[in-house]
Design a protein around this motif. Structure first.
Motif, PDB file in Angstrom:
ATOM      1  N   GLY A 110       0.818  -1.206   0.000  1.00 56.97           N
ATOM      2  CA  GLY A 110       0.000   0.000   0.000  1.00 56.97           C
ATOM      3  C   GLY A 110       0.846   1.247   0.000  1.00 56.97           C
ATOM      4  N   GLU A 111       0.253   2.347   0.469  1.00 58.29           N
ATOM      5  CA  GLU A 111       0.982   3.613   0.378  1.00 58.29           C
ATOM      6  C   GLU A 111       2.228   3.630   1.265  1.00 58.29           C
ATOM      7  N   ASN A 112       2.263   2.762   2.268  1.00 59.61           N
ATOM      8  CA  ASN A 112       3.455   2.710   3.111  1.00 59.61           C
ATOM      9  C   ASN A 112       4.323   1.497   2.795  1.00 59.61           C
ATOM     10  N   GLY A 113       4.216   1.023   1.579  1.00 63.72           N
ATOM     11  CA  GLY A 113       5.071  -0.094   1.181  1.00 63.72           C
ATOM     12  C   GLY A 113       4.431  -1.437   1.445  1.00 63.72           C
ATOM     13  N   GLU A 114       5.265  -2.481   1.546  1.00 69.49           N
ATOM     14  CA  GLU A 114       4.739  -3.839   1.641  1.00 69.49           C
ATOM     15  C   GLU A 114       3.930  -4.016   2.948  1.00 69.49           C
ATOM     16  N   VAL A 115       2.866  -4.823   2.864  1.00 76.89           N
ATOM     17  CA  VAL A 115       2.012  -5.008   4.036  1.00 76.89           C
ATOM     18  C   VAL A 115       2.249  -6.358   4.709  1.00 76.89           C
ATOM     19  N   VAL A 116       2.959  -7.254   4.022  1.00 77.12           N
ATOM     20  CA  VAL A 116       3.341  -8.515   4.668  1.00 77.12           C
ATOM     21  C   VAL A 116       4.833  -8.735   4.499  1.00 77.12           C
ATOM     22  N   VAL A 117       5.478  -9.110   5.601  1.00 76.46           N
ATOM     23  CA  VAL A 117       6.916  -9.391   5.568  1.00 76.46           C
ATOM     24  C   VAL A 117       7.074 -10.901   5.700  1.00 76.46           C
ATOM     25  N   PRO A 118       7.515 -11.590   4.630  1.00 76.46           N
ATOM     26  CA  PRO A 118       7.591 -13.047   4.675  1.00 76.46           C
ATOM     27  C   PRO A 118       8.303 -13.522   5.928  1.00 76.46           C
ATOM     28  N   GLY A 119       7.653 -14.461   6.624  1.00 73.60           N
ATOM     29  CA  GLY A 119       8.289 -15.062   7.784  1.00 73.60           C
ATOM     30  C   GLY A 119       8.117 -14.293   9.085  1.00 73.60           C
ATOM     31  N   ASP A 120       7.566 -13.076   9.001  1.00 74.94           N
ATOM     32  CA  ASP A 120       7.528 -12.274  10.215  1.00 74.94           C
ATOM     33  C   ASP A 120       6.207 -11.522  10.418  1.00 74.94           C
TER      34      ASP A 120
END
Ligand code: HEC
Length: 470
Positions: free
Chosen positions: A222-232
């Protein structure tokens, strides 16, 4: 603070004031006024050609005037609304300018009819057609902005969809019937997003510049970048927002929409931990026992789920004889043969034979009402054999703890009513044997309030209805 401040400053940079948002949200209501006035004006212009309606001719400019003023208000409020939302920019651009066109065309109509200007070459019909066309097209785009551009034709026949340049209707994904065939994204994550998030996060209405309609779009963030961080999960904004306290400003879904269930949150957390796979079978990703059970239950596949089993058509002879004993039988579902058996309204005595006959429908009967039927402790032995019972009403009978001992096999039981019976401490023994019990009715029984307090403490999820005799 003067009025101007109230209107324009919210104190928070880049956000319109509450009052403007308030006016903006009236836009969808206000837009119906110009539509009404202007279509009525058009209609009247058509009928004044008939001698009967000719006298109206000198008044039509009032309708154009009203239409034009209300179109102005609608445009203004629409502008306020556009400040507050993240709408599809392209659609918004055309919606806005066509809205302004409606206003300008109707204003011209007002002067033409007020001053009785002569227009060259079919000028008036052309002008009126422009008003009507712009009204409909503006309205259509407005609908797209609120409901998404696929809304109107979502359920249209494929012929109509193809004419509008849309693909055939998507064939819904078949319901998973065995856990092994469940796809991690298509069957678990995507349905959660569809149900709870995409109404605000789609191509037309991309709140927070985030589109959750597909894996590829979700990955864009979204507007603040990725919304899911793989693994975390813990550094994933998406996970953070669905686990915040509901009252927090960042909580998702917003606007008081129902929050995700604990199971849904657990599934999303697990998916992020497994590095947000885009596809693949859930069971092949090494879920532990607990996660397997949870997903199996979430998808309604658990073998223990009685209601997902199909039972046979009840035997007609058994049904007839139960009816003659005074039972009322009701089918509980359209597509399955589960039954409710009710003896509470019968004027006959309940006898052994009737209870034995009941056993002939032991697969089908899931609700049994024997309240006020004169049933005794010994009869409960037969009731205890009806293993599919989910709801059992034994209220207003002279039964006691000795009878309860026969009910420990009822593993599906979710609700038991012991109102006005002689049962007491025997419950402390029975309840742990009934794993699915959710509701217990004990008012006016022999149970004392200390026992109830103890049960409530031990089984916080069990709802106990208990009012002591006055
Ligand atoms: C009623 C509308 C609505 C629904 C439903 C909704 N959201 Fe949002 N979402 C918003 C708005 C508005 C924003 C932007 C404001 C903000 O950042 O809080 C937003 C922003 C976000 C963001 C931040 C994007 C970024 O990069 O800043 C995430 C992540 C998010 N939503 C996830 C979800 C998830 C997951 C769901 C479903 C459980 C959901 N939303 C349902 C309205 C909604």
């Amino acid at each position: 603070m003067n009025l101007f401040d109230v209107l324009l400053n919210s104190g928070v940079a880049e956000r319109p004031s509450d009052f403007l948002i308030f006016l903006g949200r009236i836009h969808p209501l206000v837009v119906h006024l110009p539509i009404g006035f202007l279509l009525l004006a058009t209609l009247v212009e058509l009928v004044v050609r008939k001698p009967k309606f000719r006298p109206l001719k000198n008044y039509t400019h009032y309708l154009w005037g009203l239409g034009s003023i209300s179109a102005f208000v609608a445009v203004l409020f629409g502008y306020f609304l556009s400040l507050s939302g993240d709408y599809n920019e392209n659609t918004l651009f055309w919606h806005k300018w066509l809205g302004i066109a409606v206003f300008l065309f109707s204003l011209v109509c007002y002067f033409v009819y007020k001053k009785q200007w002569k227009l060259p070459f079919y000028g008036r019909p052309i002008l009126i057609s422009l008003v009507v066309f712009t009204i409909f097209y503006t309205g259509h785009l407005g609908g797209n902005l609120t409901h998404g551009s696929t809304y109107l034709l979502e359920y249209a026949p494929n012929v109509v969809r193809n004419l509008a340049g849309m693909p055939d209707k998507a064939v819904p994904r078949e319901k998973v019937t065995v856990l092994d065939s469940a796809d991690v994204y298509l069957d678990l994550i995507s349905p959660i997003m569809d149900r709870r998030c995409v109404s605000c996060h789609n191509d037309d209405k991309k709140k927070g510049d985030l589109d959750l309609t597909s894996y590829a779009n979700l990955a864009l963030g979204g507007e603040n970048g990725e919304v899911v961080v793989p693994g975390d999960p813990n550094t994933s904004d998406l996970y953070r927002r669905i686990t915040l306290p509901e009252t927090h400003d960042d909580f998702m879904p917003t606007e008081g929409k129902p929050p995700l269930s604990d199971d849904e949150v657990a599934i999303i957390s697990w998916w992020i931990q497994k590095n947000v796979p885009a596809e693949g079978y859930f069971t092949e990703m090494g879920p532990d026992e607990k996660m397997r059970d949870l997903v199996e239950k979430y998808l309604g596949l658990d073998k223990n789920n009685l209601l997902s089993q199909q039972v046979e058509v009840p035997n007609k002879a058994v049904v007839d004889s139960l009816l003659s004993y005074g039972f009322i039988l009701n089918q509980l579902m359209m597509d399955n043969h589960f039954l409710e058996a009710n003896f509470s309204l019968s004027e006959q005595e309940l006898n052994d034979q009737a209870l034995k006959t009941l056993f002939g429908l032991k697969d089908q009967i899931i609700w049994l009402n024997l309240s006020n039927s004169g049933i005794k402790n010994t009869h409960l032995e037969q009731v205890g054999q009806l293993e599919n019972l989910i709801k059992l009403n034994l209220g207003s009978n002279t039964i006691s703890d000795d009878g309860l001992a026969h009910l420990s096999q009822l593993q599906n039981l979710e609700s038991i009513n012991l109102y006005k019976t002689g049962v007491s401490d025997g419950l402390v023994w029975l309840i742990p044997k009934l794993p699915n019990l959710k509701r217990l009715y004990l008012s006016e029984s022999k149970v004392d309030s200390a026992t109830v307090a103890q049960l409530r403490k031990e089984y916080p999820d069990l709802k106990i209805v208990f009012e002591e005799k006055p």
